[in-house]
Design a protein around this motif. Structure first.
Motif, short mmCIF file in Angstrom:
data_model
loop_
_atom_site.label_atom_id
_atom_site.label_comp_id
_atom_site.label_asym_id
_atom_site.label_seq_id
_atom_site.Cartn_x
_atom_site.Cartn_y
_atom_site.Cartn_z
N ASP A 234 0.83 -1.20 0.00
CA ASP A 234 0.00 0.00 0.00
C ASP A 234 0.87 1.26 0.00
O ASP A 234 0.57 2.23 -0.71
CB ASP A 234 -0.92 0.01 1.22
N ALA A 235 1.93 1.24 0.77
CA ALA A 235 2.80 2.41 0.85
C ALA A 235 3.49 2.68 -0.48
O ALA A 235 3.60 3.84 -0.92
CB ALA A 235 3.85 2.21 1.95
N ASP A 236 3.95 1.62 -1.14
CA ASP A 236 4.63 1.80 -2.44
C ASP A 236 3.64 2.23 -3.52
O ASP A 236 3.98 3.01 -4.42
CB ASP A 236 5.32 0.50 -2.85
N GLN A 237 2.41 1.73 -3.45
CA GLN A 237 1.38 2.16 -4.38
C GLN A 237 1.15 3.67 -4.25
O GLN A 237 1.12 4.40 -5.25
CB GLN A 237 0.06 1.43 -4.11
N GLU A 238 0.99 4.10 -3.02
CA GLU A 238 0.74 5.52 -2.77
C GLU A 238 1.89 6.38 -3.25
O GLU A 238 1.68 7.44 -3.86
CB GLU A 238 0.51 5.74 -1.27
N GLN A 239 3.11 5.91 -3.05
CA GLN A 239 4.28 6.68 -3.48
C GLN A 239 4.37 6.77 -5.00
O GLN A 239 4.62 7.84 -5.55
CB GLN A 239 5.56 6.05 -2.92
N LEU A 240 4.14 5.65 -5.67
CA LEU A 240 4.22 5.65 -7.14
C LEU A 240 3.16 6.56 -7.74
O LEU A 240 3.45 7.36 -8.65
CB LEU A 240 4.06 4.23 -7.68
N LEU A 241 1.94 6.47 -7.25
CA LEU A 241 0.86 7.31 -7.77
C LEU A 241 1.16 8.80 -7.55
O LEU A 241 0.92 9.63 -8.43
CB LEU A 241 -0.47 6.94 -7.12
N ALA A 242 1.70 9.11 -6.38
CA ALA A 242 2.03 10.51 -6.08
C ALA A 242 3.15 11.01 -6.99
O ALA A 242 3.09 12.15 -7.50
CB ALA A 242 2.43 10.63 -4.62
N GLU A 243 4.16 10.19 -7.22
CA GLU A 243 5.27 10.60 -8.07
C GLU A 243 4.82 10.76 -9.53
O GLU A 243 5.27 11.69 -10.22
CB GLU A 243 6.41 9.58 -7.97
N LEU A 244 3.97 9.88 -9.99
CA LEU A 244 3.45 10.01 -11.35
C LEU A 244 2.59 11.26 -11.49
O LEU A 244 2.63 11.95 -12.52
CB LEU A 244 2.64 8.77 -11.73
N GLY A 245 1.80 11.56 -10.45
CA GLY A 245 0.99 12.76 -10.47
C GLY A 245 1.82 14.02 -10.51
O GLY A 245 1.45 15.00 -11.17
N GLU A 246 2.95 13.99 -9.84
CA GLU A 246 3.85 15.14 -9.86
C GLU A 246 4.55 15.26 -11.20
O GLU A 246 4.78 16.37 -11.70
CB GLU A 246 4.89 14.99 -8.74
N LEU A 247 4.91 14.14 -11.80
CA LEU A 247 5.59 14.17 -13.10
C LEU A 247 4.65 14.65 -14.21
O LEU A 247 4.99 15.58 -14.95
CB LEU A 247 6.13 12.78 -13.43
N PHE A 248 3.50 14.01 -14.33
CA PHE A 248 2.54 14.39 -15.35
C PHE A 248 1.52 15.34 -14.70
O PHE A 248 0.36 15.00 -14.47
CB PHE A 248 1.86 13.14 -15.92
N ASN A 249 2.01 16.54 -14.42
CA ASN A 249 1.31 17.49 -13.55
C ASN A 249 0.20 18.23 -14.30
O ASN A 249 0.45 19.21 -15.00
CB ASN A 249 2.33 18.48 -12.98
N TYR A 250 -1.01 17.77 -14.10
CA TYR A 250 -2.14 18.38 -14.80
C TYR A 250 -2.45 19.77 -14.26
O TYR A 250 -2.83 20.67 -15.02
CB TYR A 250 -3.37 17.48 -14.69
N THR A 251 -2.29 19.97 -12.97
CA THR A 251 -2.55 21.29 -12.39
C THR A 251 -1.66 22.35 -13.02
O THR A 251 -2.12 23.45 -13.36
CB THR A 251 -2.34 21.25 -10.86
N TYR A 252 -0.38 22.03 -13.18
CA TYR A 252 0.54 22.97 -13.82
C TYR A 252 0.13 23.22 -15.27
O TYR A 252 0.18 24.35 -15.77
CB TYR A 252 1.96 22.41 -13.77
N PHE A 253 -0.30 22.17 -15.95
CA PHE A 253 -0.70 22.27 -17.36
C PHE A 253 -1.90 23.20 -17.54
O PHE A 253 -2.05 23.83 -18.59
CB PHE A 253 -1.03 20.87 -17.89
N THR A 254 -2.77 23.30 -16.55
CA THR A 254 -3.99 24.11 -16.68
C THR A 254 -3.78 25.55 -16.27
O THR A 254 -4.73 26.35 -16.35
CB THR A 254 -5.12 23.51 -15.83
N GLN A 255 -2.60 25.93 -15.82
CA GLN A 255 -2.36 27.32 -15.45
C GLN A 255 -2.34 28.21 -16.68
O GLN A 255 -1.95 27.79 -17.77
CB GLN A 255 -1.03 27.44 -14.70
N LYS A 256 -2.76 29.46 -16.49
CA LYS A 256 -2.79 30.42 -17.59
C LYS A 256 -1.39 31.00 -17.78
O LYS A 256 -0.91 31.77 -16.95
CB LYS A 256 -3.79 31.53 -17.30
N LYS A 257 -0.76 30.61 -18.88
CA LYS A 257 0.59 31.09 -19.18
C LYS A 257 0.61 31.63 -20.60
O LYS A 257 -0.11 31.16 -21.47
CB LYS A 257 1.61 29.96 -19.01
N LYS A 258 1.47 32.61 -20.87
CA LYS A 258 1.47 33.26 -22.18
C LYS A 258 2.24 32.49 -23.25
O LYS A 258 1.90 32.56 -24.42
CB LYS A 258 2.04 34.67 -22.05
#
Length: 307
Positions: A74-98
């Motif tokens: 469970d701990a390794d699952q949580e870590q992998l999912l978190a690291e993947l979320g940080e790498l393929f960062n959708y929140t950053y992608f949705t920011q308004k940038k010029k």
């Protein structure tokens, strides 16, 4: 899903692929001096699938994460999912940038401006002074919380309205409960006008006189289409749009009668292209139905009342 969006991201494929490749290459360069970790192997395994425009690769990428997670604590699952979320960062992608490629740049290249799930809400993008002003929500066909490595994968991003994406779909898992995929599947939701007495006469007078007894039915054949109808409440929502549908059917018949009666003016035959005139009067071109709000409804009624 009511309309298909095949080739919707055709113009965005090249810049978005470059964006994903840069993310992955930057990650690899940062990891060169570090001890190998689970995420390194995982990214190497899925890289080609994550940037692909093929449906089978989308499925392979999702399957691979499911298989890997089954082997982890469970701990390794949580870590992998978190690291993947940080790498393929959708929140950053949705920011308004010029200048940097982002969700606003992507959505501006969408070929359609109507939500494919309900087809009665707009899903267009606006920029002001090169800054993103508004855009459609991007539904993650496979949830980014469950499959964070697909958070930026083009075949996993569906431009849609807020009602369909957030209010109705919510956390429904499209992996375990199959739904139509707008970027790949054929359309399988249809509309038809019915009368309480069972028989419809294709005349304006009949429709006007029987308006109170007319209803719109929404049908689908495949299990995935039926699930889509249920999830996006298409029956209930289109019950509220019966007036628009019946008004269109009547207008279509009236337009046809008008064109038939305009054969001679001042003793001279009027040269009319009936199809062009009908399209202009109805403000609807059947071949372009996907581009209109309620376009699939209008197309099906146009076919039903054609004489």
């Amino acid at each position: 899903m009511i309309i298909g969006l095949k080739d919707n991201w055709k113009d965005a494929q090249t810049p978005h692929t470059a964006y994903l490749e840069n993310i992955i290459n930057d990650f690899k360069n940062r990891r060169v001096t570090l001890a190998p970790a689970l995420i390194d192997k995982f990214v190497a395994d899925v890289e080609r699938w994550v940037i692909s425009d093929r449906r089978d690769d989308l499925e392979r990428a999702a399957d691979h994460l499911d298989n890997v997670l089954e082997t982890l604590s469970d701990a390794d699952q949580e870590q992998l999912l978190a690291e993947l979320g940080e790498l393929f960062n959708y929140t950053y992608f949705t920011q308004k940038k010029k200048t940097i490629w982002n969700a606003y740049n992507l959505c501006a290249l969408s070929k359609f401006r109507v939500c494919p799930y309900c087809h009665h809400s707009y899903a267009f993008t606006l920029h002001r002074d090169k800054m993103g002003l508004l855009r459609p929500t991007l539904d993650h066909y496979y949830a980014k919380s469950d499959y964070p490595h697909l958070a930026l994968t083009l075949t996993n991003l569906i431009p849609s309205c807020y009602t369909c994406n957030s209010t109705l779909k919510g956390s429904i898992n499209f992996r375990t409960k199959k739904h139509l995929h707008p970027l790949f599947d054929d359309e399988d939701v249809s509309f038809r006008c019915s009368a309480a007495g069972g028989t419809i006469v294709k005349t304006v007078s009949f429709l006007d006189s029987q308006r109170s007894s007319l209803t719109l039915s929404v049908k689908a054949t495949s299990a995935a289409a039926i699930n889509s109808m249920d999830t996006f409440a298409l029956r209930e929502r289109y019950e509220l749009l019966e007036k628009e549908g019946i008004d269109f059917a009547i207008a279509q018949l009236q337009t046809r009668e008008l064109i038939e009666n305009l054969s001679v003016t001042n003793g001279t035959a009027v040269k009319l292209d009936p199809r062009i005139l009908k399209a202009r009067l109805l403000r609807f071109v059947p071949e372009d139905y996907r581009e209109y709000l309620l376009g699939k409804l209008y197309l099906d009624l146009d076919n039903q009342f054609r004489r």
